[in-house]
Design a protein around this motif. Structure first.
Motif, short mmCIF file in Angstrom:
data_model
loop_
_atom_site.label_atom_id
_atom_site.label_comp_id
_atom_site.label_asym_id
_atom_site.label_seq_id
_atom_site.Cartn_x
_atom_site.Cartn_y
_atom_site.Cartn_z
N ILE A 1 61.92 43.09 52.80
CA ILE A 1 60.61 43.74 52.83
C ILE A 1 59.54 42.69 52.59
CG2 ILE A 1 59.13 45.48 51.77
CD1 ILE A 1 61.63 46.99 50.92
N THR A 2 58.75 42.41 53.61
CA THR A 2 57.68 41.42 53.48
C THR A 2 56.33 41.95 53.95
OG1 THR A 2 58.18 40.50 55.67
CG2 THR A 2 59.29 39.50 53.77
N ASN A 3 56.34 43.03 54.73
CA ASN A 3 55.11 43.59 55.30
C ASN A 3 55.24 45.10 55.34
OD1 ASN A 3 53.44 44.68 57.63
ND2 ASN A 3 52.65 42.58 57.55
N ALA A 4 54.40 45.80 54.61
CA ALA A 4 54.53 47.24 54.46
C ALA A 4 54.32 47.99 55.78
CB ALA A 4 53.55 47.76 53.41
N SER A 5 53.27 47.67 56.50
CA SER A 5 52.95 48.40 57.72
C SER A 5 54.04 48.20 58.78
CB SER A 5 51.59 48.00 58.27
OG SER A 5 51.54 46.60 58.53
N ASN A 6 54.54 46.98 58.91
CA ASN A 6 55.61 46.72 59.87
C ASN A 6 56.87 47.48 59.50
OD1 ASN A 6 54.01 45.01 61.36
ND2 ASN A 6 54.93 43.12 60.59
N LEU A 7 57.23 47.46 58.22
CA LEU A 7 58.44 48.15 57.77
C LEU A 7 58.33 49.65 58.03
CD1 LEU A 7 61.17 48.08 56.28
CD2 LEU A 7 59.89 48.54 54.18
N ASP B 1 47.85 43.45 49.43
CA ASP B 1 48.37 42.54 48.40
C ASP B 1 49.79 42.12 48.80
OD1 ASP B 1 49.19 41.17 46.19
OD2 ASP B 1 48.72 42.76 44.74
N SER B 2 49.86 41.12 49.67
CA SER B 2 51.16 40.73 50.22
C SER B 2 52.10 40.18 49.15
CB SER B 2 50.98 39.70 51.34
OG SER B 2 50.34 38.53 50.85
N ALA B 3 51.57 39.51 48.14
CA ALA B 3 52.41 38.95 47.09
C ALA B 3 53.13 40.06 46.33
CB ALA B 3 51.58 38.11 46.14
N SER B 4 52.42 41.14 46.02
CA SER B 4 53.04 42.26 45.31
C SER B 4 54.04 42.99 46.18
CB SER B 4 51.95 43.24 44.83
OG SER B 4 51.12 42.63 43.85
N ILE B 5 53.73 43.11 47.46
CA ILE B 5 54.65 43.76 48.40
C ILE B 5 55.96 42.97 48.47
CG2 ILE B 5 55.06 44.27 50.84
CD1 ILE B 5 52.05 44.98 51.01
N LYS B 6 55.84 41.65 48.59
CA LYS B 6 57.04 40.81 48.68
C LYS B 6 57.84 40.85 47.39
CE LYS B 6 55.13 37.63 52.13
NZ LYS B 6 54.67 36.24 52.40
N ALA B 7 57.16 40.85 46.25
CA ALA B 7 57.86 40.88 44.97
C ALA B 7 58.61 42.19 44.79
CB ALA B 7 56.87 40.67 43.83
N LEU B 8 57.94 43.31 45.10
CA LEU B 8 58.61 44.61 45.02
C LEU B 8 59.78 44.67 45.99
CD1 LEU B 8 58.79 47.58 44.09
CD2 LEU B 8 57.16 48.13 45.93
N GLY B 9 59.54 44.22 47.22
CA GLY B 9 60.59 44.26 48.23
C GLY B 9 61.81 43.46 47.82
N GLU B 10 61.59 42.29 47.25
CA GLU B 10 62.70 41.46 46.83
C GLU B 10 63.52 42.15 45.74
OE1 GLU B 10 62.70 37.45 44.42
OE2 GLU B 10 62.29 37.06 46.55
#
Length: 279
Positions: free
Chosen positions: A200-206, A231-240
């Motif tokens: 998960i790196t991009n909310a809209s794409n996912l 907030d791409s950093a938070s999205i990536k952190a949550l996704g990871e």
């Protein structure tokens, strides 16, 4: 320490010379993780045939991991598919991902091989046991299936036609995978079913991918991703965190391998592989 669980990575054929050059770098970076193979997608009706072939042969020439081309049958002819099989065999490729594919826009006929089970049977008839055949699995049900039971019967038919193993659509609910595996076991189907993992790196794409392919994003996760906005950093952190936890749960349950949908990127996949001890 590595857990010695096989991993594999999926690419799509780049559309530009710049994309092709970048993919070679990504391939090199992910090769360092010692994957079992790389797969390369193929557009329905052969819409990306030339780009798929170019990508497959370019990556095969670099090595070291084998390349597994995707092959879709809907809207294509037996003669065209036989030519592809012969060409791959001549190049030493011995692994395929056999899919039905989506009907190309504006085309009304399904072709000579309308379903993936027909393609699997054709590959076996034409090429014997030369190819290891992967097929698709849908723990949360194919979006076009009439019912869960019908989709399960369709998967069983692919296994009976000669599939060696399967890769799932990505999912975020491990229970869906285990339920699917339980149903297969009760039906006597024993081929390995490898979880497909989407970083998960991009909310809209996912969300767009998930809505189009029928993969469920848990409500809490969808809400949190949307709440982060740009907030791409938070999205990536949550996704990871979410995906690493999913992988760990699947490892503990005995998943046989993992297949990562890389989106032609290396960073997120590399972090997940190392975080999960799969490298």
């Amino acid at each position: 320490m590595s857990r010695n669980i096989p991993i594999s990575f999926e690419f799509f054929p780049p559309k530009t010379p710049e994309g092709a050059e970048k993919l070679l770098t990504v391939h090199q970076q992910l090769s360092a993780l010692n994957p079992q193979y790389f797969s390369v997608t193929y557009g329905a009706g052969g819409s990306t045939r030339e780009r798929t072939l170019s990508t497959v042969f370019d990556l095969q020439a670099i090595g070291p991991a084998p390349i597994a081309p995707h092959l879709s049958c809907i809207g294509d002819s037996k003669a065209a598919l036989a030519g592809l099989l012969d060409g791959y065999k001549a190049k030493g490729i011995n692994r395929l991902v056999a899919l039905r594919g989506d009907l190309p826009s504006g085309q009304m006929t399904l072709g000579e091989l309308p379903y993936a089970r027909d393609l699997v049977a054709f590959v076996r008839e034409h090429s014997g046991d030369h190819f290891h055949i992967e097929v698709a699995a849908y723990p949360e049900m194919h979006p076009q299936a009439d019912s869960y039971e019908a989709d399960l019967r369709n998967f069983i038919a692919k296994a009976q036609a000669g599939a060696d193993s399967a890769i799932t659509q990505f999912f975020f609910n491990a229970d869906a995978y285990w339920h699917f595996m339980d149903r297969l076991a009760r039906a006597g189907v024993t081929i390995p079913v490898i979880p497909g993992i989407m970083p998960i790196t991009n909310a809209s794409n996912l969300i767009r991918f998930s809505d189009s392919c029928g993969a469920d994003i848990p409500r809490w996760l969808r809400k949190q991703l949307l709440a982060y906005g740009d907030d791409s950093a938070s999205i990536k952190a949550l996704g990871e965190t979410v995906v690493a936890r999913l992988i760990e749960e699947l490892i503990q349950g005995g998943a046989p391998a993992f297949h990562f949908y890389t989106m032609n990127q290396s960073e997120a996949t590399t972090r997940l592989v190392k975080l999960s001890g799969l490298a």
